[in-house]
Structure formats: C-alpha cells, structure tokens
Scaffold this active site. Structure first.
Site, mmCIF file in Angstrom:
data_model
loop_
_atom_site.group_PDB
_atom_site.id
_atom_site.type_symbol
_atom_site.label_atom_id
_atom_site.label_comp_id
_atom_site.label_asym_id
_atom_site.label_seq_id
_atom_site.Cartn_x
_atom_site.Cartn_y
_atom_site.Cartn_z
ATOM 1 N N CYS A 1 0.804 -1.225 0.000
ATOM 2 C CA CYS A 1 0.000 0.000 0.000
ATOM 3 C C CYS A 1 0.839 1.279 0.000
ATOM 4 C CB CYS A 1 -0.929 0.011 1.215
ATOM 5 S SG CYS A 1 -1.665 -1.587 1.570
ATOM 6 N N HIS B 1 -2.650 7.900 6.399
ATOM 7 C CA HIS B 1 -2.864 6.642 5.688
ATOM 8 C C HIS B 1 -4.303 6.186 5.881
ATOM 9 C CE1 HIS B 1 -2.016 2.725 3.952
ATOM 10 N NE2 HIS B 1 -2.625 2.179 4.988
ATOM 11 N N HIS C 1 -9.572 2.442 -1.011
ATOM 12 C CA HIS C 1 -8.138 2.176 -0.878
ATOM 13 C C HIS C 1 -7.585 1.788 -2.246
ATOM 14 C CE1 HIS C 1 -4.309 1.046 0.427
ATOM 15 N NE2 HIS C 1 -4.548 -0.177 0.902
#
Length: 972
Positions: free
Chosen positions: A165, A300, A341
């Site tokens: 990620c 995040h 995401h």
C-alpha cells in the site's frame, strides 16, 4: 552532478501532475470531488471479477489511445491496463509541467512507479495456449515503469516499486533522492491500481480486513476494514532551484521524506507504532520542519480499529503539544473515505490531494462515515479530523502525507506551499501564436474544442503566456493548428471555428517533417517611409538587427539609416538612401527569422536584394556588404537623372529585338511571363512603348529616379569596381540562385568585384533564377522585404506556381501579428520555430492549460486467448495424401499467424505487405510468428530463423518459402 550535503537543502518541486480516480477523470475533477465532500464508491463492474462487493472503480479503464503512442493492436491488447493508464497520465503530467513530452526523448528523466497488483499477469498465464512474447512485455510489474521509459525514450533510472500500500509514496521518495544525487534531471513518480480479479478481495475477506459494504471509514467508530479502489496518478518532479531558474510552474514543494520498515512486530500485516513514529519524525527532521510547523496530515487511514489507533498514537508521539506551542490542533484527513483504498496508488492519491490543497489554500473536508471513534482520543492529543474545509494560512504552510504498506514498509513526505514567483512585468495585451497538434484530424478537432472553452475564459493579459505555454508544452504532432491572435476572444473564436471544420484537416496531409525554405529578397521599389516601423516597435529582436545594420552603414550615411526609415521622411525614395535602407531592412528581417528558427536552404535576390542574400549565404560579411551597398547607392544618385523604366507584357525575345535598335535602352528585368521591364533613355522608351501598344501590349511607366540595370549606369562602373576590388571575394555557403547569371552558382563561383560590377547594368533574370531554384524545389518561399512584391511574380512562374510564397510585412503597421502569422503558417506545415525568441520576457511564464484529451474509441480488456488448431487438409486431394499442404491452406495459415501476431483480421491482409516497412514487425514479433507457424505446420518441425530471414520480405514471399519447405519435407 550529485548534491553531497543534506537533502533538506535541496527541496523538490512538483512541477506537473495528472491523475484519474473514481468519479474524477482528471485533476480538476478530482479537486471538485474532494471539495464536494462526497464519495465515489459504487457497484463493481462485471469486468472486475466475481466479487459483488462495491468499491471505487474507474470508468473507461479499458480505453487506450494506442494509435497516439504507436502501439500495435496486438501489443495494446496484451498490455496490462495499468501500463496504458500510466502512459496517458505521464504524458499529461509532463504537459502540465509546461514541457513537451517529445522534448524529453533521450534525456536523463527517471521513472518511478508504485504498484502492488499482478492480476493481469495471473489472468494472462491462466490460458497457457495464449502465452506469447507479449505476455512478458504486456504484464508484470517491472514493465509499468519501463513501458513509460520505453515509449517516451527516457534514459534515467526506471523502476517499479512494490511495498504494497505504500508503493507510490516510496516511489516519490526514491525519485526525490535520485534528483538530489544527480541521477536524473527530472523524475516522474506515479502509482497505479486496477482491480482485474477478485483474488485480493478473498484475501482481505479471509484476513478479516474487508469492509462488507466496500466503504473505507478511517478514524470512524464504524471503521470495519478495507474498501477497494482504483486509480492512477503521476507527478513530475524537479529540484526546486532548477524549476525556479527555468521558470517552471510549481504546484507545491517536497521538503523531505523518509522510508522505514516495521521489522518484527505484532504480525507481518500489523502496523507498528514505533516505526510509524520514527518515519514521520525523520521526514520532518529532513524537511527542517518542527512539529508545530505541520498544519495538516493526509493520513494513511487504515480504516480498522487497530490500524487507526496505532496511526493516531504515532502521530501523537510526534505532534502532541505538551508545552502549548501549537496555535491550532493538527488537522487530519484521509482521502480513502472518498475513493476507497487504491492500494499501490494510495500514496499518490494522498499526495496529489495534498498538493492541490496547498495550491488552492484550502483542505477539503473528508467524507467521514459515522462519528469519530472516541477511543482514539484525538482532542487530548492535539488533533482533529477535517470535518469542514480548512482554510490554510495566506502565506503558506507545511503538511505531511503518510502511507503504510501491508508488510511493514512505511513512508512519509513533508510538503510546503510553493514559493511565490517573482512578480514578472505585466506583458499587457499582446500578440501570441497558439499552437496545438494531434495524431489524427479527429483528435485535433476534439482538443481544439477543449482548448476553445478554456481560452474563452482568459484575460487579455494572459494571452501571450498562454500561447507561449502552448508552444512549449505541446508536442509537435503531425496534424497541427496554429494561429496568431491578439486577444482571447479572437483566439477562442478561431479555435471553435477550426474545431468545426469537418473536412479541412482530413483532406490536408500531415505536416512535413521539416519544411525546406528559400528566402527571396525584394528589389528596389518596395521601399516606403516608416517601413517595418510596427515590427521595430514590437520586436526587440528585429530592433536589434535593424540597428546593427544601421551601425554598419553609419560610416557612409549622413543620418543613421534606421532613423531615416522611422522618421517617415520621403528621403527613403532617393536612391542614395533607398538602397542602404532596403538592405538594412532585409538584413534585419532575415536575421530575425533565422533567430526564430526560420532558416533558408537557398537564397535568391532581386537586384539590390542580392546583397542581403549574399550576407545570409555568408559570401559577404555585414560590414563589407554595407560598404558596397552604400557606395553603389551614392554613385547611382550622382548620375544624371532623366532615365526611366517601363513595365511591359513583351516576351524576352521580343524585348531583346526592340532594344537592339536603341543603344541607350536595356532589358532591365525578366520577372516572369508577361513581366518584362525595359530601362534606359526616356525618349527611347517612349518610342518602344508606342510600338508595343500598336501590337496591343500594355505598358506601364515606373516611377524611378534613374534607369537602373541599363546602359545609362555605365559611367559609374569604373569607380564602383575600384571600391569593390578592395572587398574580399566570397563563395556562398548556401545555394545562391543568381539573378545576374539566371542560374545556381556553381560551387567554385565567387561573388567578387567583377560580379558586383556586372550586377549594376545586367538584366535581372528573376524568372530564370526562380526556375533554377525549382530544380530542387523548396516547400515554401519566404519574401524578405518591407512589402510583398515578389510573391505575385513568383506565382506567375510555371515552375513555382504550386509553391507557397509568404511575406513578412505588408505595410508600416505590420508587426508581431504578421510575423506571428508567418510562423503559424510554417508551423502548421511542419516547422518548429524557436518560440522563445518571439515573446517578450514577461510573456514567458507557464500557465495551466487543459491537458491533451486522448481518444477512448479503442477498448480492450482481458480475453481468453486461444491458438487455432491447424486447418484440416482437404480430404481426397493428392497433396493431402502425400502430406503436402494445398496452396490455399498455406496462404490462410500464414495470414492467420501474421494477424494473430500483429492484430487485426487475416482476411484484410494484402500478400504484398512487407513485414518491416508495412506491418511494423520487430524481432520479438518475428520469433512469435515463427512459433505460431510451427504450430500450424507441425510437419515442418522447428523452423530455422536464419533461413527464414531472407524470406521475411513480404507475406507473399513467406508463403512461397513455406510452400517450398513443405514440398521438401514430403520428399524426405
């Protein structure tokens, strides 16, 4: 050269960006989505796998403008959509930086891409019979960065980063490091994520990380896991000092960054508070930013109770204010709540959001789901969620972006508002040349409409900067539009009108690679008071060269020539002033055009115009030419007046016969069909005129002070030759089509005293010189003079009739507008001028303009590829009985194999097509073709590529070769 001191001393500028995220096909749409506070989570398209869980998905992810990038159909079909998206996004990000992507070819440009998805490779390998060499180049994460570098010919470092990620933010960190160490001069850093299958959905679900409703809910009491999203983003980066020096636009500044790893923590997928704290603190330290300097954090936003808590704790460790130094709480946002995401692109989504926030001076509210999780204790840690738009300080601020990877790689970047550029002098309303191009007529019209809408909203003060940006940032592609304009209304109108011309660009051929230009220098008679005054006032370049010529003439003139010209004094019609004045104007015009990149491949001059032509051809230097011209004009003016010149429709032979009986008359000029000028004694000219008019041939006396190019010039020849003999003879370095000789001078011929002396009385053989020029015709003839005189003559000469003859000036008001129109015409036909020279310094500042709009007509998604079985041999045929393929079978087999490799339909192939020139085959494609032929014709066994190469000329030659091989195989 690399920078050896601390990284914080070398901030990095974000000079360009582009992105596509769910509900946002571009940066401006992304910004509107963020400001709206809405989310773009929706139903999963059927093409994204079997999972029914919603998410954030791109529209048109299957579209790719393959023709724009010259990618063959079969290659484009095999390409991971992530490669396609990155290519288009990179192109637009470079344009946004005010740079033409084609200008970067061969340069030290780094390419850094973050990604964590190999779905396309997995699906491609699921059908082994569909595997081909393109499977390697079309998929696999390493090719994401390499595809950009290959297509754009970028020579700096190129690598794809996979830290899950955090991949794209790590890519940004590596790009900044490369810039600071001198590994590249400009870097593209990007991230991409496309959901092609449902494997990762299953992994998230089994790990308990998936949000059932597909919504990401960071820092919310309702946070329950990951909601997947797609996206692509690219930023163009340069060292700030380089960007400022070159006048690049700056969105925001990266002050420092850091990357670290969790190491052994509470599980390889679990976040680690100490590591997150350390990466943030290190980035701030490298950025030279104290904790209280950071106004907001783009977090995040793990979206799970544990992940959110650890991130808040680590932020509190760095930014919690125990001494009460902070004036305001640390504001926290997370873009995942809006778009999901985006995995490998997640860091880029957050970075671009932050860059846009700093540029616009406001941070959009995040679309939070439900109430803030009270267990996070944000308030007591001096933090708050951004629940409404946050206005940033007018003098700028600093912000941080975090991205943490599943597996433990963490990244943090500290950014700041871009420094205010030094206020340039306002150019005010001015002239610009707006340029736009595309790879097809349809694409050009599409982009013309897009730009027209933008231009309609501009101010007059922006025009020059907008036009300069278009010249600088848009690649010069085959189908071009260019126009000069002095106001946005006019420019918008021309853009709209051009966009509606459905046939013009279709019927016109693409621009030539490079026009071949000839300069034609005007003769005496084109002069007038204040000639080129408008250009003198509007162009510093022209002004410089006219004054340079005037200075060279100064020793021989009473009044500086440029002053005599601009004063509007009729003295410019007196021969002693006319000739130096015309020479100065022609020299200045030619040198101005050459500074603008308009360079002649050949020259021709009409009478006095040959002197400026000789300077451009480097047969005379400026000082020597000035002396010859000034002395020539002065000596002619001292001759007794009374001669005249007569323009007639007589043919050359007829004119020669008429002057044979008049020793004081000569043929002054042969300008073209029906354009003969006689020169000499007035009484003799009257006698000739009467004879011609009796024959029905029209005659027109010319207003001149002397009988130029006639026997009446003879008294000055000796004096002039003595002066000319002191001037060094010169050989032209450019093809010089002499109007004295009526032909191209041979390589050994010199322009010496004898030539310039003969020049005075000799017939001006302009038609012959132009015909000679057209033996190897230029694409354009540019007339160098204060008004168009020669252009009409050129159009009447048969050999030059189809060649465009273009002028620079029309009258004294002609200025930058007319110069711009000439540049626009030549640019549309293939010339790439040195645009910087055209604009004043105040006009050379990049402005934002809409990015190139790619075609979405061609589309492709994953398809199960199969290889056709060998065609059955016709039953009962003698050839089949002996194992020899019938001719039709060979032809069809070859065509189908070629079509499979190249793309397209086999029944559309012409057997005469050549593999290299017509079909664009390369070595990889040839090896794949060999493999597919072996499958279709197993009786041949393994084919020898060295033997095949001589037959790989055309489809037809390959068919013949295989037919011979099959016959030989049976004979064995």
């Amino acid at each position: 050269m690399g920078r050896t001191s601390g990284p914080s001393q070398y901030p990095v500028a974000v000079v360009g960006l582009d992105c596509r995220f769910p509900g946002a096909p571009g940066p401006e749409a992304y910004w509107r989505l963020l400001l709206s506070g809405a989310h773009a989570i929706g139903e999963r398209p059927a093409s994204r796998g079997a999972s029914a869980v919603p998410g954030g998905f791109l529209t048109d992810a299957d579209a790719f403008d393959r023709a724009f990038f010259a990618v063959p159909t079969a290659d484009a079909r095999a390409m991971d959509p992530q490669q396609r998206l990155l290519l288009e996004c990179s192109w637009r990000a470079i344009e946004d930086a005010g740079i033409s992507p084609t200008r970067l070819a061969g340069g030290s440009v780094g390419t850094y891409v973050g990604s964590m998805s190999d779905d396309w490779m997995r699906l491609s390998l699921a059908a082994p019979e569909g595997v081909s060499p393109r499977t390697g180049t079309g998929s696999g994460r390493s090719m994401l960065a390499n595809r950009i570098a290959y297509q754009l010919d970028l020579r700096g470092p190129s690598l794809t980063v996979d830290t899950a990620c955090s991949s794209s933010l790590v890519a940004v960190h590596l790009a900044c490091t490369a810039l600071r160490t001198g590994e590249c001069d400009l870097a593209l850093a990007g991230g991409v994520n496309i959901v092609v299958g449902s494997v990762l959905d299953e992994i998230y679900a089994q790990a308990g990380l998936a949000a059932p409703d597909g919504r990401w809910k960071p820092f919310s009491e309702a946070a329950d896991g990951i909601g997947r999203g797609e996206g692509v983003g690219v930023v163009a980066l340069r060292l700030l000092e380089d960007a400022v020096r070159d006048g690049d636009p700056v969105h925001a500044v990266i002050l420092g960054s850091a990357v670290n790893q969790d190491g052994r923590s509470n599980g390889i997928m679990a976040p680690h508070r100490a590591s997150q704290r350390e990466v943030i603190a290190t980035a701030c330290r490298r950025a030279g930013a104290a904790p209280q300097d950071i106004r907001f954090i783009e977090a995040h936003g793990t979206g799970t109770p544990l992940g959110d808590q650890i991130e808040v704790l680590s932020l509190g460790d760095v930014f919690r204010d125990e001494q009460g130094v902070r004036e305001w709480p640390l504001a926290v946002g997370a873009v995942k709540g809006a778009i999901g995401h985006t995995e490998g692109a997640a860091g880029m989504a957050g970075l671009i959001k932050t860059v846009l926030s700093l540029r616009h001076g406001v941070v959009p509210a995040s679309p939070w789901s439900g109430e803030e999780n009270p267990r996070l204790g944000l308030a007591r840690r001096s933090m708050e969620l951004i629940t409404e738009p946050l206005a940033l300080p007018a003098d700028g601020c600093r912000a941080g972006v975090s991205s943490f990877g599943m597996g433990g790689t963490n990244a943090h970047v500290v950014l700041a508002t871009a420094p205010l550029p030094a206020a340039p002098a306002e150019p005010g309303p001015g002239v610009g040349v707006f340029t736009l191009s595309a790879d097809t007529p349809r694409a050009l019209r599409r982009n013309l409409r897009l730009q027209a809408v933008d231009v309609a909203g501009r101010t007059g003060e922006e025009l020059a900067r907008l036009c300069w940006t278009s010249n600088r940032s848009r690649a010069a592609l085959p189908y071009r539009f260019a126009t000069a304009a002095d106001g946005p209304e006019e420019l918008a109108s021309r853009l709209f009108a051009a966009a509606e011309l459905e046939t013009e660009y279709d019927e016109r051929t693409a621009a030539a690679e490079e026009p071949v230009l000839a300069f034609a220098f005007t003769g005496q008679g084109a002069q007038y008071p204040r000639m080129t005054a408008g250009l003198y006032e509007g162009s510093t370049v022209y002004r410089t060269f006219l004054e340079e010529a005037s200075k060279a003439l100064q020793p021989y003139t009473v009044t500086p020539v440029h002053e005599a010209i601009l004063a509007g004094d009729p003295v410019v019609h007196r021969t002693g002033t006319t000739q130096p004045a015309l020479f100065a104007v022609q020299y200045a015009l030619a040198r101005t055009l050459m500074e603008l990149g308009v360079r002649p491949a050949a020259v021709v001059g009409h009478s006095i115009g040959e002197f400026a032509a000789a300077v451009v051809a480097e047969a005379l230097d400026l000082a020597d030419a000035a002396r010859l011209v000034a002395v020539r004009g002065a000596f002619m003016q001292q001759l007794q007046e009374g001669g005249g010149m007569l323009a007639t429709r007589a043919r050359p032979a007829e004119a020669a016969a008429l002057v044979a009986d008049e020793p004081t008359v000569g043929v002054g000029a042969l300008n073209g069909p029906g354009a003969t000028v006689l020169s000499g004694d007035l009484a003799a000219l009257e006698r000739i005129r009467a004879k011609l008019e009796e024959r029905g041939l029209m005659c027109t006396p010319l207003r001149v002070s002397h009988a130029f190019h006639s026997p009446l010039m003879a008294p000055m020849l000796g004096r002039f030759e003595r002066v000319a003999s002191r001037i060094p003879a010169g050989r032209p370095r450019l093809p010089f089509h002499s109007t004295v000789r009526g032909r191209l001078l041979t390589p050994g011929e010199e322009l010496d005293a004898a030539y310039w002396t003969e020049h005075i009385c000799a017939t001006v053989r302009f038609e012959d010189a132009i015909t000679s020029l057209c033996d190897r015709p230029p694409t354009h003839i540019v007339e160098i003079g204060p008004k168009p005189v020669l252009s009409n003559l050129i159009r009447r000469i048969g050999a030059a009739r189809e060649i465009p003859a273009l002028g620079v000036c029309r009258n004294e008001d002609s200025g930058l507008r007319e110069l711009g129109e000439l540049l626009a015409h030549l640019h549309q036909d293939g010339l790439d001028p040195a645009w910087d020279t055209f604009y004043p310094d105040a006009g050379k500042q990049a402005v934002r303009m809409p990015a190139h709009a790619f075609s979405t007509e061609w589309r492709s998604w994953h398809q199960q590829l199969t290889t056709a079985a060998p065609a059955p041999r016709p039953a009962g045929s003698p050839a089949a009985a002996h194992g020899v393929a019938a001719p039709d079978r060979v032809r069809q087999g070859v065509r189908e194999a070629v079509a499979t490799v190249r793309g397209g339909r086999h029944d559309e192939l012409d057997d005469a097509l050549r593999f290299y020139d017509d079909l664009g085959f390369d070595s990889v494609m040839l090896m794949e073709l060999k493999y597919r032929l072996e499958v279709r014709f197993p009786e041949l066994g393994e084919l020898s590529m060295p033997e095949m190469l001589s037959s790989l000329v055309s489809v037809e030659s390959l068919i013949a070769y295989l037919s011979e091989q099959l016959i030989a195989a049976v004979a064995r």
